[in-house]
Design a protein around this motif. Structure first.
Motif, PDB file in Angstrom:
ATOM      1  N   THR A  75       0.799  -1.226   0.000  1.00  0.00           N
ATOM      2  CA  THR A  75       0.000   0.000   0.000  1.00  0.00           C
ATOM      3  C   THR A  75       0.831   1.275   0.000  1.00  0.00           C
ATOM      4  O   THR A  75       0.345   2.311  -0.440  1.00  0.00           O
ATOM      5  N   SER A  76       2.054   1.230   0.458  1.00  0.00           N
ATOM      6  CA  SER A  76       2.888   2.427   0.448  1.00  0.00           C
ATOM      7  C   SER A  76       3.949   2.385  -0.652  1.00  0.00           C
ATOM      8  O   SER A  76       4.814   3.259  -0.701  1.00  0.00           O
ATOM      9  N   SER A  77       3.881   1.413  -1.535  1.00  0.00           N
ATOM     10  CA  SER A  77       4.862   1.298  -2.622  1.00  0.00           C
ATOM     11  C   SER A  77       4.628   2.385  -3.666  1.00  0.00           C
ATOM     12  O   SER A  77       3.496   2.623  -4.089  1.00  0.00           O
ATOM     13  N   SER A  78       5.711   3.008  -4.092  1.00  0.00           N
ATOM     14  CA  SER A  78       5.623   4.084  -5.084  1.00  0.00           C
ATOM     15  C   SER A  78       5.062   3.583  -6.413  1.00  0.00           C
ATOM     16  O   SER A  78       4.272   4.266  -7.055  1.00  0.00           O
ATOM     17  N   VAL A 128       0.085   0.303 -16.776  1.00  0.00           N
ATOM     18  CA  VAL A 128      -0.328  -0.485 -15.614  1.00  0.00           C
ATOM     19  C   VAL A 128       0.414  -1.819 -15.605  1.00  0.00           C
ATOM     20  O   VAL A 128       0.933  -2.250 -14.569  1.00  0.00           O
ATOM     21  N   ASP A 129       0.462  -2.455 -16.749  1.00  0.00           N
ATOM     22  CA  ASP A 129       1.106  -3.759 -16.869  1.00  0.00           C
ATOM     23  C   ASP A 129       2.593  -3.671 -16.526  1.00  0.00           C
ATOM     24  O   ASP A 129       3.114  -4.476 -15.747  1.00  0.00           O
ATOM     25  N   TRP A 130       3.279  -2.687 -17.078  1.00  0.00           N
ATOM     26  CA  TRP A 130       4.705  -2.522 -16.805  1.00  0.00           C
ATOM     27  C   TRP A 130       4.963  -2.265 -15.332  1.00  0.00           C
ATOM     28  O   TRP A 130       5.859  -2.866 -14.727  1.00  0.00           O
ATOM     29  N   LEU A 131       4.164  -1.377 -14.727  1.00  0.00           N
ATOM     30  CA  LEU A 131       4.367  -1.081 -13.303  1.00  0.00           C
ATOM     31  C   LEU A 131       4.086  -2.299 -12.428  1.00  0.00           C
ATOM     32  O   LEU A 131       4.788  -2.539 -11.447  1.00  0.00           O
ATOM     33  N   ALA A 132       3.082  -3.086 -12.782  1.00  0.00           N
ATOM     34  CA  ALA A 132       2.733  -4.256 -11.976  1.00  0.00           C
ATOM     35  C   ALA A 132       3.787  -5.356 -12.088  1.00  0.00           C
ATOM     36  O   ALA A 132       4.071  -6.040 -11.101  1.00  0.00           O
ATOM     37  N   ALA A 134       7.160  -5.017 -13.472  1.00  0.00           N
ATOM     38  CA  ALA A 134       8.529  -4.582 -13.187  1.00  0.00           C
ATOM     39  C   ALA A 134       8.709  -4.070 -11.765  1.00  0.00           C
ATOM     40  O   ALA A 134       9.800  -4.185 -11.205  1.00  0.00           O
ATOM     41  N   LYS A 135       7.661  -3.487 -11.199  1.00  0.00           N
ATOM     42  CA  LYS A 135       7.748  -2.874  -9.861  1.00  0.00           C
ATOM     43  C   LYS A 135       9.056  -2.082  -9.745  1.00  0.00           C
ATOM     44  O   LYS A 135       9.914  -2.378  -8.903  1.00  0.00           O
ATOM     45  N   PRO A 136       9.228  -1.058 -10.588  1.00  0.00           N
ATOM     46  CA  PRO A 136      10.539  -0.403 -10.713  1.00  0.00           C
ATOM     47  C   PRO A 136      11.005   0.358  -9.488  1.00  0.00           C
ATOM     48  O   PRO A 136      12.198   0.587  -9.320  1.00  0.00           O
ATOM     49  N   PHE A 137      10.087   0.781  -8.638  1.00  0.00           N
ATOM     50  CA  PHE A 137      10.490   1.529  -7.436  1.00  0.00           C
ATOM     51  C   PHE A 137       9.461   1.360  -6.357  1.00  0.00           C
ATOM     52  O   PHE A 137       8.418   0.876  -6.519  1.00  0.00           O
TER      53      PHE A 137
END
Length: 137
Positions: A75-78, A128-132, A134-137
């Motif tokens: 929940t606090s992940s950027s 959305v797909d890339w962020l989910a 890769a979780k880059p940060f």
């Protein structure tokens, strides 16, 4: 349990995006051929499909996504907070598409605003797909 929720989430996303793209292309077809009865029937069919499949899929996407986020402690992940921007955009686009199709079927007004909707939907989904994944940060 997480994997089951993730599977439901992914399935609902596929239903949501396919329904939104179908609606976007139907809006483009109706803008080109506003008087065509076959296009009008397509619009009516897609409006029913939207109510029966796409809108419930949107609700499941949000519920399963939030369940995974809270369950995994993200929940606090950027990356998750940033992911909410295109996800909210897709939700808003879905609402606008449905209302535009209803308005068109009632009054046959032009809907040129939605000419770029398919690419906007695909770009937002890609973000959305890339962020989910890769979780880059």
């Amino acid at each position: 349990m997480y994997l089951y929720v993730k599977a439901v989430h992914v399935f609902a996303v596929v239903l949501l995006i396919s329904g939104m793209l179908a609606m976007a292309f139907a809006l483009r077809i109706l803008a080109i051929m506003p008087g065509d009865m076959a296009a009008r029937r397509l619009g009516e069919y897609l409006l029913r499909w939207d109510g029966l499949v796409t809108t419930p899929a949107l609700a499941v996407v949000w519920m399963a996504g939030l369940t995974m986020a809270f369950g995994a402690g993200w929940t606090s992940s950027s990356w998750l907070l940033l992911k909410l921007v295109p996800a909210a955009f897709l939700t808003g686009m879905h609402l606008f598409q449905g209302s535009a199709l209803k308005r068109f079927l009632q009054s046959r007004r032009s809907i040129a605003l939605y000419r770029r909707a398919p690419i906007a939907i695909l770009l937002a989904f890609a973000a959305v797909d890339w962020l989910a994944i890769a979780k880059p940060f």
